[in-house]
Motif scaffolding. Structure first.
Motif, PDB file in Angstrom:
ATOM      1  N   GLU A   6       0.828  -1.203   0.000  1.00 21.32           N
ATOM      2  CA  GLU A   6       0.000   0.000   0.000  1.00 21.32           C
ATOM      3  C   GLU A   6       0.866   1.258   0.000  1.00 21.32           C
ATOM      4  O   GLU A   6       0.557   2.247  -0.650  1.00 21.32           O
ATOM      5  CB  GLU A   6      -0.920  -0.006   1.222  1.00 21.32           C
ATOM      6  N   LYS A   9       2.311   1.601  -3.500  1.00 25.34           N
ATOM      7  CA  LYS A   9       1.365   2.109  -4.482  1.00 25.34           C
ATOM      8  C   LYS A   9       0.953   3.550  -4.196  1.00 25.34           C
ATOM      9  O   LYS A   9       0.443   4.240  -5.061  1.00 25.34           O
ATOM     10  CB  LYS A   9       0.109   1.234  -4.493  1.00 25.34           C
ATOM     11  N   PHE A  11      -1.252   4.238  -1.717  1.00 25.89           N
ATOM     12  CA  PHE A  11      -2.636   4.192  -1.249  1.00 25.89           C
ATOM     13  C   PHE A  11      -2.783   4.657   0.196  1.00 25.89           C
ATOM     14  O   PHE A  11      -3.828   5.100   0.608  1.00 25.89           O
ATOM     15  CB  PHE A  11      -3.180   2.765  -1.349  1.00 25.89           C
ATOM     16  N   SER A  12      -1.734   4.477   1.005  1.00 27.11           N
ATOM     17  CA  SER A  12      -1.853   4.740   2.439  1.00 27.11           C
ATOM     18  C   SER A  12      -2.165   6.207   2.692  1.00 27.11           C
ATOM     19  O   SER A  12      -1.567   7.098   2.098  1.00 27.11           O
ATOM     20  CB  SER A  12      -0.550   4.351   3.152  1.00 27.11           C
ATOM     21  N   ASP A 113      -2.399   5.095  -7.892  1.00 28.92           N
ATOM     22  CA  ASP A 113      -1.518   5.481  -6.796  1.00 28.92           C
ATOM     23  C   ASP A 113      -1.082   6.928  -6.884  1.00 28.92           C
ATOM     24  O   ASP A 113      -0.730   7.544  -5.900  1.00 28.92           O
ATOM     25  CB  ASP A 113      -0.269   4.572  -6.787  1.00 28.92           C
TER      26      ASP A 113
END
Length: 237
Positions: A6, A9, A11-12, A113
């Motif tokens: 994550e 990418k 995403f976090s 992302d």
């Protein structure tokens, strides 16, 4: 990065966890010797590699479609770049989803992302510039049409123009996200500094109050001593 897909990418959304991850990663990477960088710089290095790999994939996808999905002339990826593709699922983002543009099914590049990039020269990015780029690309597409173009060739040219537009759009969105994160970090630092100044002022004021109390106590004792002396003199008189 394989253990933290994550973060890889982008995403976090927990900034504290992400910052902690890159600080720990910097310690591990720096232990292997030069170059030595802090967490934010290593994070930027990863974003740069990811962005370059994504551009290669976009170019390869365009070549495959132009050649009838022939893989002979594709740009080869290094082992490290293939690892980036696997960890971040860049293949899916580059292949995109189908959407209708000008009445024709086209492929739109989706970048989930939107990785941070290192470019600080693009700080004045705006949606106006993106719209202007789109209009420019559409106009360029129209100017490239000739009377001898077949419908298939027209579709291929239109597809190429919009693939380039969406690739540029993803890159600009990357830059915008990086700039927003930079502003957020600066705001956080400012807030932390204000809290620190507030605490320092509070401790300073408490110290001054204690000093004033001590002076008042001392004056009180001096006055009491003077009163005792005056009382003794009056008694003796």
């Amino acid at each position: 990065m394989e253990e933290n897909p994550e973060v890889a990418k982008g995403f976090s959304v927990n900034r504290i966890d992400v910052d902690r991850f890159w600080r720990d990663a910097a310690v591990k990477l720096n232990s292997h010797g030069p170059p030595s960088k802090d967490g934010a710089t290593w994070k930027k290095v990863w974003a740069d590699f990811k962005n370059k790999t994504k551009k290669k994939l976009v170019e390869n996808e365009t070549k495959r479609k132009q050649s009838g999905f022939n893989d002979n002339n594709l740009i080869p990826l290094s082992e490290f770049e293939e690892a980036i593709v696997r960890i971040t699922s860049l293949s899916q983002s580059v292949s995109g989803i189908k959407a209708k543009v000008f009445g024709v099914n086209q492929t739109r590049i989706e970048e989930p992302d939107v990785a941070e990039t290192a470019s600080t020269s693009n700080n004045n990015i705006s949606m106006t510039s993106i719209n202007e780029d789109e209009e420019h690309l559409v106009e360029k597409q129209r100017s490239q049409r000739t009377k001898n173009d077949t419908p298939v060739q027209l579709l291929q040219k239109q597809n190429e123009v919009f693939e380039k537009f969406f690739a540029d759009l993803c890159s600009k969105l990357d830059d915008m996200k990086y700039e927003f994160h930079r502003i957020n970090r600066n705001l956080q630092r400012t807030e932390d500094r204000q809290k620190q100044i507030y605490e320092e002022n509070r401790r300073h004021n408490l110290a001054l109050e204690n000093i004033m109390l001590q002076k008042l106590e001392l004056k009180k004792k001096l006055i009491e001593m003077e009163l005792e002396k005056l009382t003794e003199k009056l008694v003796d008189a």
